[in-house]
Design a protein around this motif. Structure first.
Motif, mmCIF file in Angstrom:
data_model
loop_
_atom_site.group_PDB
_atom_site.id
_atom_site.type_symbol
_atom_site.label_atom_id
_atom_site.label_comp_id
_atom_site.label_asym_id
_atom_site.label_seq_id
_atom_site.Cartn_x
_atom_site.Cartn_y
_atom_site.Cartn_z
ATOM 1 N N GLN A 142 8.542 -10.849 -32.089
ATOM 2 C CA GLN A 142 8.114 -12.160 -31.619
ATOM 3 C C GLN A 142 6.850 -12.045 -30.772
ATOM 4 O O GLN A 142 5.917 -12.849 -30.918
ATOM 5 N N ARG A 143 6.797 -11.051 -29.913
ATOM 6 C CA ARG A 143 5.619 -10.844 -29.072
ATOM 7 C C ARG A 143 4.389 -10.555 -29.922
ATOM 8 O O ARG A 143 3.303 -11.076 -29.666
ATOM 9 N N ARG A 144 4.578 -9.738 -30.953
ATOM 10 C CA ARG A 144 3.471 -9.400 -31.838
ATOM 11 C C ARG A 144 3.012 -10.621 -32.633
ATOM 12 O O ARG A 144 1.824 -10.843 -32.819
ATOM 13 N N LYS A 145 3.971 -11.432 -33.068
ATOM 14 C CA LYS A 145 3.641 -12.660 -33.813
ATOM 15 C C LYS A 145 2.844 -13.613 -32.931
ATOM 16 O O LYS A 145 1.841 -14.197 -33.372
ATOM 17 N N GLN A 146 3.274 -13.775 -31.689
ATOM 18 C CA GLN A 146 2.558 -14.651 -30.766
ATOM 19 C C GLN A 146 1.143 -14.142 -30.505
ATOM 20 O O GLN A 146 0.195 -14.921 -30.438
ATOM 21 N N PHE A 147 0.998 -12.834 -30.377
ATOM 22 C CA PHE A 147 -0.321 -12.255 -30.151
ATOM 23 C C PHE A 147 -1.255 -12.558 -31.323
ATOM 24 O O PHE A 147 -2.395 -12.965 -31.135
ATOM 25 N N HIS A 148 -0.760 -12.359 -32.549
ATOM 26 C CA HIS A 148 -1.596 -12.582 -33.729
ATOM 27 C C HIS A 148 -1.971 -14.058 -33.882
ATOM 28 O O HIS A 148 -3.086 -14.381 -34.283
#
Length: 202
Positions: free
Chosen positions: A189-195
């Motif tokens: 989820q953190r990676r998705k938000q970053f992208h």
């Protein structure tokens, strides 16, 4: 050391971990099996005996598969600008998983992942309430095992093998797996938000 002690060095320093039977103060789901194997000299699982195998020789298979192969592949984004943070967070999840699946899981092992926890908390997307539930569940399930462990090791109540030690080890293990799953989902989820944020700024 090998030049001085030869095979004894290899056995005591490395190979010992494949056959060790540390069954005291052990939260692991392998605890009861190790307990009886240390007493009888035979595996507590019949199908292993038939193939001349012991559970302590196979316990490392799921542990290493998860902590060294599957979790890094699923958690680390090699093309991400957050690769450094992904690596640090992966170290935390890998270490937590390694200890959860270890055939020997005692309290002093927890320092291995607790020292990595502050860095993980700095970038987590897990809410405070969910984090509190995760920690409380971890403490309560650990306390459940300690209750039965006390009855066994201090009061000598051997009957609790049937209803206390293994079942509380299983509850603690299941809760740890729930935590691991939540940590992996948090990383995704953190990676998705970053992208998404990075894509908008472009």
């Amino acid at each position: 050391m090998y030049l001085i002690y030869g095979q004894e060095f290899l056995d005591e320093a490395y190979l010992y971990h494949l056959v060790r039977l540390d069954h005291r103060h052990n939260f692991s789901v392998y605890n009861v099996g190790l307990y009886f194997t240390s007493f009888t000299g035979y595996s507590s699982l019949n199908f292993l005996q038939e193939h001349n195998l012991k559970i302590e020789q196979l316990a490392f298979v799921p542990q290493l598969l998860l902590s060294i192969v599957l979790i890094p592949l699923g958690v680390i984004d090699q093309n991400s600008a957050t690769l450094y943070q992904d690596l640090l967070n992966s170290f935390f999840i890998q270490t937590f998983t390694f200890i959860t699946y270890n055939k020997v899981c005692t309290s002093q092992y927890f320092i291995w992942f607790l020292c990595l926890l502050p860095n993980y908390l700095a970038s987590t997307s897990i809410s405070g309430l969910k984090g509190l539930v995760m920690v409380l569940g971890w403490v309560v399930t650990q306390g459940l095992w300690l209750f039965y462990g006390y009855k066994l090791e201090f009061l000598g109540e051997s009957g609790i093998f049937a209803y206390g030690i293994w079942s509380s080890s299983l509850v603690f293990f299941i809760w740890n797996v729930v935590v691991i799953s939540s940590l992996i989902q948090d990383q995704k989820q953190r990676r998705k938000q970053f992208h998404q944020t990075h894509h908008k700024t472009e």
